[in-house]
Scaffold this motif. Structure first.
Motif, PDB file in Angstrom:
ATOM      1  N   ASN A 196       1.570  -3.217   5.358  1.00 11.72           N
ATOM      2  CA  ASN A 196       0.931  -2.078   4.688  1.00 11.72           C
ATOM      3  C   ASN A 196      -0.519  -1.923   5.132  1.00 11.72           C
ATOM      4  OD1 ASN A 196       3.156  -1.205   3.242  1.00 11.72           O
ATOM      5  ND2 ASN A 196       2.719  -2.526   1.510  1.00 11.72           N
ATOM      6  N   ARG A 197      -1.227  -3.040   5.271  1.00 11.97           N
ATOM      7  CA  ARG A 197      -2.607  -2.967   5.760  1.00 11.97           C
ATOM      8  C   ARG A 197      -2.637  -2.430   7.184  1.00 11.97           C
ATOM      9  NH1 ARG A 197      -3.634  -8.310   3.040  1.00 11.97           N
ATOM     10  NH2 ARG A 197      -4.677  -7.725   1.101  1.00 11.97           N
ATOM     11  N   SER A 198      -1.661  -2.873   7.978  1.00 11.91           N
ATOM     12  CA  SER A 198      -1.570  -2.415   9.354  1.00 11.91           C
ATOM     13  C   SER A 198      -1.363  -0.905   9.405  1.00 11.91           C
ATOM     14  CB  SER A 198      -0.425  -3.137  10.068  1.00 11.91           C
ATOM     15  OG  SER A 198      -0.219  -2.586  11.342  1.00 11.91           O
ATOM     16  N   ASN A 234       2.421  -7.017   2.566  1.00 11.41           N
ATOM     17  CA  ASN A 234       1.002  -6.668   2.451  1.00 11.41           C
ATOM     18  C   ASN A 234       0.367  -6.491   3.828  1.00 11.41           C
ATOM     19  OD1 ASN A 234       1.191  -6.787  -0.308  1.00 11.41           O
ATOM     20  ND2 ASN A 234       0.169  -8.761  -0.509  1.00 11.41           N
ATOM     21  N   ASN A 248      -2.184   1.254   7.052  1.00 14.36           N
ATOM     22  CA  ASN A 248      -3.416   1.892   6.573  1.00 14.36           C
ATOM     23  C   ASN A 248      -4.484   1.883   7.653  1.00 14.36           C
ATOM     24  OD1 ASN A 248      -2.332   2.468   4.082  1.00 14.36           O
ATOM     25  ND2 ASN A 248      -3.104   0.600   3.132  1.00 14.36           N
TER      26      ASN A 248
END
Length: 145
Positions: free
Chosen positions: A128-130, A125, A132
């Protein structure tokens, strides 16, 4: 556990160690298997002689089935419980949600079972945030939304 414990799509059980009363949704796949399984007994799983398993008897029989199948010693009925809790953690369930299914009284116990799964999920997670965040920053520099 038997059909009499399933009402309105939920399994009503009492967790052995903690005595917690649980209502657990029965997934359609499991319900289909239960419906297709012939039984003249109150319990869903019975011994070869048609009797209910005693407290530790099922675990012992499960161990024998694992041995007969050539599975390694670390395969156990308790291992299925741990695997189920790990799958719930992998699916993003909270510790409270997992405890509602497992019947654990403390979140510390749930954490002990799911620590590795949570670590991997949280790391994915975060990455993935990184990604995005990086994509959003590039778009902002280009002036596109």
């Amino acid at each position: 556990m038997g059909r009499q414990h399933i009402r309105d799509g939920e399994l009503a059980v009492r967790q052995g160690k903690t005595n917690a009363a649980l209502l657990i949704p029965v997934l359609p796949e499991l319900q289909a298997i239960i419906d297709a399984t012939p039984t003249g007994h109150l319990t869903l799983l019975v011994t070869k002689t048609g009797k209910s398993y005693g407290a530790n008897d099922f675990s012992e029989q499960f161990r024998k089935w694992c041995d007969d199948a050539g599975l390694p010693p670390e395969c156990s009925f308790h291992g299925l419980r741990k695997a189920a809790l790990t799958r719930l953690a992998d699916a993003g369930c909270t510790a409270h949600e997992i405890a509602a299914i497992s019947g654990h009284k403390t979140l510390k116990e749930v954490e002990r079972y799911t620590r590795a799964a949570d670590q991997a999920r949280l790391a994915r997670n975060a990455m993935n945030r990184s990604l995005n965040l990086g994509s959003n920053a590039k778009a902002a520099r280009r002036g596109t939304p």
